[in-house]
Design a protein around this motif. Structure first.
Motif, PDB file in Angstrom:
ATOM      1  N   GLU A 144      30.934  99.067  27.137  1.00 39.88           N
ATOM      2  CA  GLU A 144      30.467  99.585  25.848  1.00 39.88           C
ATOM      3  C   GLU A 144      31.204 100.884  25.535  1.00 39.88           C
ATOM      4  O   GLU A 144      31.181 101.813  26.335  1.00 39.88           O
ATOM      5  CB  GLU A 144      28.968  99.851  25.898  1.00 39.88           C
ATOM      6  CG  GLU A 144      28.123  98.615  26.065  1.00 39.88           C
ATOM      7  CD  GLU A 144      26.651  98.961  26.043  1.00 39.88           C
ATOM      8  OE1 GLU A 144      26.041  98.908  24.957  1.00 39.88           O
ATOM      9  OE2 GLU A 144      26.109  99.296  27.116  1.00 39.88           O
ATOM     10  N   ILE A 145      31.864 100.939  24.389  1.00 38.98           N
ATOM     11  CA  ILE A 145      32.620 102.125  23.997  1.00 38.98           C
ATOM     12  C   ILE A 145      32.297 102.451  22.546  1.00 38.98           C
ATOM     13  O   ILE A 145      32.320 101.572  21.681  1.00 38.98           O
ATOM     14  CB  ILE A 145      34.145 101.908  24.144  1.00 38.98           C
ATOM     15  CG1 ILE A 145      34.484 101.432  25.564  1.00 38.98           C
ATOM     16  CG2 ILE A 145      34.906 103.196  23.827  1.00 38.98           C
ATOM     17  CD1 ILE A 145      35.926 101.038  25.742  1.00 38.98           C
ATOM     18  N   LEU A 146      31.991 103.713  22.287  1.00 35.18           N
ATOM     19  CA  LEU A 146      31.718 104.181  20.933  1.00 35.18           C
ATOM     20  C   LEU A 146      32.926 104.963  20.427  1.00 35.18           C
ATOM     21  O   LEU A 146      33.364 105.925  21.057  1.00 35.18           O
ATOM     22  CB  LEU A 146      30.479 105.080  20.918  1.00 35.18           C
ATOM     23  CG  LEU A 146      30.115 105.712  19.569  1.00 35.18           C
ATOM     24  CD1 LEU A 146      29.661 104.645  18.583  1.00 35.18           C
ATOM     25  CD2 LEU A 146      29.028 106.774  19.746  1.00 35.18           C
ATOM     26  N   TYR A 147      33.471 104.552  19.287  1.00 36.46           N
ATOM     27  CA  TYR A 147      34.585 105.254  18.662  1.00 36.46           C
ATOM     28  C   TYR A 147      34.076 105.992  17.427  1.00 36.46           C
ATOM     29  O   TYR A 147      33.196 105.507  16.712  1.00 36.46           O
ATOM     30  CB  TYR A 147      35.692 104.281  18.265  1.00 36.46           C
ATOM     31  CG  TYR A 147      36.323 103.583  19.449  1.00 36.46           C
ATOM     32  CD1 TYR A 147      37.222 104.249  20.271  1.00 36.46           C
ATOM     33  CD2 TYR A 147      36.007 102.262  19.754  1.00 36.46           C
ATOM     34  CE1 TYR A 147      37.790 103.617  21.369  1.00 36.46           C
ATOM     35  CE2 TYR A 147      36.577 101.617  20.841  1.00 36.46           C
ATOM     36  CZ  TYR A 147      37.464 102.302  21.647  1.00 36.46           C
ATOM     37  OH  TYR A 147      38.024 101.678  22.731  1.00 36.46           O
ATOM     38  N   GLU A 148      34.647 107.168  17.189  1.00 36.22           N
ATOM     39  CA  GLU A 148      34.247 107.990  16.055  1.00 36.22           C
ATOM     40  C   GLU A 148      35.478 108.408  15.260  1.00 36.22           C
ATOM     41  O   GLU A 148      36.539 108.641  15.836  1.00 36.22           O
ATOM     42  CB  GLU A 148      33.498 109.244  16.536  1.00 36.22           C
ATOM     43  CG  GLU A 148      32.309 108.924  17.433  1.00 36.22           C
ATOM     44  CD  GLU A 148      31.546 110.172  17.867  1.00 36.22           C
ATOM     45  OE1 GLU A 148      31.495 111.133  17.074  1.00 36.22           O
ATOM     46  OE2 GLU A 148      31.021 110.180  18.996  1.00 36.22           O
TER      47      GLU A 148
ATOM     48  N   LEU B 260      31.155 105.546  12.626  1.00 37.46           N
ATOM     49  CA  LEU B 260      30.875 105.260  14.037  1.00 37.46           C
ATOM     50  C   LEU B 260      31.106 103.779  14.276  1.00 37.46           C
ATOM     51  O   LEU B 260      30.640 102.938  13.501  1.00 37.46           O
ATOM     52  CB  LEU B 260      29.427 105.601  14.391  1.00 37.46           C
ATOM     53  CG  LEU B 260      28.996 107.062  14.431  1.00 37.46           C
ATOM     54  CD1 LEU B 260      27.504 107.142  14.732  1.00 37.46           C
ATOM     55  CD2 LEU B 260      29.780 107.835  15.469  1.00 37.46           C
ATOM     56  N   VAL B 261      31.811 103.446  15.364  1.00 36.84           N
ATOM     57  CA  VAL B 261      32.129 102.055  15.676  1.00 36.84           C
ATOM     58  C   VAL B 261      31.646 101.733  17.082  1.00 36.84           C
ATOM     59  O   VAL B 261      32.175 102.253  18.067  1.00 36.84           O
ATOM     60  CB  VAL B 261      33.654 101.797  15.580  1.00 36.84           C
ATOM     61  CG1 VAL B 261      33.948 100.303  15.741  1.00 36.84           C
ATOM     62  CG2 VAL B 261      34.215 102.314  14.259  1.00 36.84           C
ATOM     63  N   GLU B 262      30.627 100.884  17.180  1.00 32.80           N
ATOM     64  CA  GLU B 262      30.118 100.443  18.481  1.00 32.80           C
ATOM     65  C   GLU B 262      30.872  99.196  18.912  1.00 32.80           C
ATOM     66  O   GLU B 262      30.937  98.214  18.162  1.00 32.80           O
ATOM     67  CB  GLU B 262      28.629 100.134  18.402  1.00 32.80           C
ATOM     68  CG  GLU B 262      27.746 101.328  18.068  1.00 32.80           C
ATOM     69  CD  GLU B 262      26.274 100.958  18.085  1.00 32.80           C
ATOM     70  OE1 GLU B 262      25.868 100.165  18.964  1.00 32.80           O
ATOM     71  OE2 GLU B 262      25.537 101.432  17.203  1.00 32.80           O
TER      72      GLU B 262
ATOM     73  N   GLU C  79      34.262  95.453  11.164  1.00 30.95           N
ATOM     74  CA  GLU C  79      33.151  94.542  11.455  1.00 30.95           C
ATOM     75  C   GLU C  79      33.632  93.125  11.772  1.00 30.95           C
ATOM     76  O   GLU C  79      32.966  92.384  12.476  1.00 30.95           O
ATOM     77  CB  GLU C  79      32.173  94.515  10.281  1.00 30.95           C
ATOM     78  CG  GLU C  79      31.322  95.762  10.178  1.00 30.95           C
ATOM     79  CD  GLU C  79      29.924  95.467   9.670  1.00 30.95           C
ATOM     80  OE1 GLU C  79      29.719  94.409   9.054  1.00 30.95           O
ATOM     81  OE2 GLU C  79      29.034  96.314   9.895  1.00 30.95           O
ATOM     82  N   ASP C  80      34.797  92.769  11.249  1.00 31.10           N
ATOM     83  CA  ASP C  80      35.327  91.426  11.470  1.00 31.10           C
ATOM     84  C   ASP C  80      35.972  91.278  12.849  1.00 31.10           C
ATOM     85  O   ASP C  80      36.253  90.168  13.287  1.00 31.10           O
ATOM     86  CB  ASP C  80      36.345  91.098  10.376  1.00 31.10           C
ATOM     87  CG  ASP C  80      36.600  89.604  10.257  1.00 31.10           C
ATOM     88  OD1 ASP C  80      35.629  88.827  10.349  1.00 31.10           O
ATOM     89  OD2 ASP C  80      37.772  89.203  10.101  1.00 31.10           O
ATOM     90  N   HIS C  81      36.197  92.394  13.533  1.00 26.54           N
ATOM     91  CA  HIS C  81      36.851  92.353  14.841  1.00 26.54           C
ATOM     92  C   HIS C  81      35.871  91.856  15.899  1.00 26.54           C
ATOM     93  O   HIS C  81      34.715  92.267  15.944  1.00 26.54           O
ATOM     94  CB  HIS C  81      37.372  93.741  15.204  1.00 26.54           C
ATOM     95  CG  HIS C  81      38.337  93.751  16.342  1.00 26.54           C
ATOM     96  ND1 HIS C  81      37.958  93.590  17.653  1.00 26.54           N
ATOM     97  CD2 HIS C  81      39.699  93.877  16.365  1.00 26.54           C
ATOM     98  CE1 HIS C  81      39.027  93.632  18.434  1.00 26.54           C
ATOM     99  NE2 HIS C  81      40.091  93.813  17.676  1.00 26.54           N
ATOM    100  N   ASP C  82      36.351  90.986  16.769  1.00 27.53           N
ATOM    101  CA  ASP C  82      35.477  90.369  17.769  1.00 27.53           C
ATOM    102  C   ASP C  82      34.870  91.371  18.738  1.00 27.53           C
ATOM    103  O   ASP C  82      33.785  91.134  19.288  1.00 27.53           O
ATOM    104  CB  ASP C  82      36.248  89.313  18.566  1.00 27.53           C
ATOM    105  CG  ASP C  82      36.545  88.064  17.749  1.00 27.53           C
ATOM    106  OD1 ASP C  82      35.876  87.873  16.708  1.00 27.53           O
ATOM    107  OD2 ASP C  82      37.441  87.290  18.137  1.00 27.53           O
TER     108      ASP C  82
ATOM    109  N   VAL D 205      29.029  98.843  12.866  1.00 30.64           N
ATOM    110  CA  VAL D 205      29.755  99.926  12.212  1.00 30.64           C
ATOM    111  C   VAL D 205      28.756 100.718  11.370  1.00 30.64           C
ATOM    112  O   VAL D 205      27.953 100.138  10.636  1.00 30.64           O
ATOM    113  CB  VAL D 205      30.883  99.382  11.305  1.00 30.64           C
ATOM    114  CG1 VAL D 205      31.628 100.531  10.631  1.00 30.64           C
ATOM    115  CG2 VAL D 205      31.855  98.522  12.111  1.00 30.64           C
ATOM    116  N   HIS D 206      28.818 102.033  11.480  1.00 31.78           N
ATOM    117  CA  HIS D 206      27.920 102.907  10.728  1.00 31.78           C
ATOM    118  C   HIS D 206      28.758 103.912   9.947  1.00 31.78           C
ATOM    119  O   HIS D 206      29.763 104.420  10.457  1.00 31.78           O
ATOM    120  CB  HIS D 206      26.973 103.660  11.666  1.00 31.78           C
ATOM    121  CG  HIS D 206      26.379 102.804  12.745  1.00 31.78           C
ATOM    122  ND1 HIS D 206      25.287 101.996  12.555  1.00 31.78           N
ATOM    123  CD2 HIS D 206      26.757 102.615  14.038  1.00 31.78           C
ATOM    124  CE1 HIS D 206      24.997 101.355  13.677  1.00 31.78           C
ATOM    125  NE2 HIS D 206      25.878 101.729  14.597  1.00 31.78           N
ATOM    126  N   ALA D 207      28.360 104.229   8.723  1.00 35.16           N
ATOM    127  CA  ALA D 207      29.114 105.180   7.909  1.00 35.16           C
ATOM    128  C   ALA D 207      28.166 105.918   6.968  1.00 35.16           C
ATOM    129  O   ALA D 207      27.124 105.391   6.586  1.00 35.16           O
ATOM    130  CB  ALA D 207      30.198 104.449   7.111  1.00 35.16           C
TER     131      ALA D 207
END
Length: 250
Positions: free
Chosen positions: A84-88, A98-100, A227-230, A235-237
């Motif tokens: 699990e990686i969170l990107y900002e 924010l991308v989970e 969001e379309d990426h596997d 995705v939060h904004a």
């Protein structure tokens, strides 16, 4: 809170949720597997797994798919390891994103996420650069349908532990703390109230209004690409786009 509301409304109007049902199931299965791996396969004793299963039921995932995902995650059907990686980062117009993710290949995922940001006039940032702009909340969407009384729903949700109920044009948004999320979902289920979405999300504390059409177009393209990426789970904004701009982009 309107940031999440706006993005959810956009996706519903574009038909993205129905068109990508298979991808939604894939993401839910990943979450169930990771939850079961980390906390065990007992739904009653694993709050994260219970939340994941509730989300899957909301999307009408078949029971056998849910049970298989739990068994795979708990090791009964072989191991499947995801990190699990969170990107900002910042999207067009300075919008915080924010991308989970859940991935079995960190290098691939970060390269793809960085590419999506760069391609749409945004930039991937350091850990912590925008996370402070969001609060973790349970968010439950109930469509406004005939026979569903607004006062009755609000009373039921608040009695079950909800923090707030927001009435929108064609739906109700019920907000909870992460701790009370499952209790509210279970009470709604017992009351035969159908939920179109039920998830733990990062809700923006404040929103940025995007009033320039090109900026709005780039922002929506960035969010849709992510969001379309596997490997991307959520995705939060923290944006808001005026209705007149949305009509031009629709």
């Amino acid at each position: 809170m309107s940031g999440h509301s706006k993005w959810s409304t956009i996706k519903r109007k574009k038909g993205a949720l129905d068109a990508k049902r298979g991808k939604i199931f894939t993401k839910l299965i990943k979450e169930i597997m990771v939850a079961a791996r980390m906390g065990g396969g007992d739904i009653d004793g694993n709050p994260r797994l219970r939340s994941a299963v509730n989300a899957a039921k909301t999307e009408n995932m078949p029971k056998e798919n849910i049970e298989r995902a739990i068994k795979k995650g708990s090791g009964e059907l072989g191991d499947a390891i995801y990190d699990e990686i969170l990107y900002e980062g910042y999207g067009p117009g300075g919008v915080a994103v924010l991308v989970e993710t859940m991935t079995d290949n960190k290098n691939r995922t970060v390269a793809d996420v960085r590419h999506f940001f760069a391609k749409n006039n945004g930039n991937l940032g350091e850990n912590g650069c925008v996370g402070w702009m969001f609060d973790k909340r349970g968010v439950i969407t109930v469509e406004a349908v005939a026979g569903l009384g607004e006062e009755q729903l609000i009373e039921l949700a608040l009695e079950a532990g909800a923090e707030d109920v927001v009435t929108e044009e064609d739906s109700f948004l019920i907000y909870t703390t992460p701790e009370d999320f499952n209790a509210v979902v279970e009470q709604l289920e017992k009351s035969k109230i159908k939920m179109s979405e039920a998830s733990i999300l990062m809700v923006p504390k404040n929103t940025i209004e995007v009033t320039e059409e090109k900026t709005a177009s780039n922002l929506l393209r960035l969010l849709e690409s992510l969001e379309d990426h596997d490997d991307v789970q959520k995705v939060h904004a923290n944006f808001d786009i005026p209705d007149e701009i949305m009509e031009k982009l629709s």
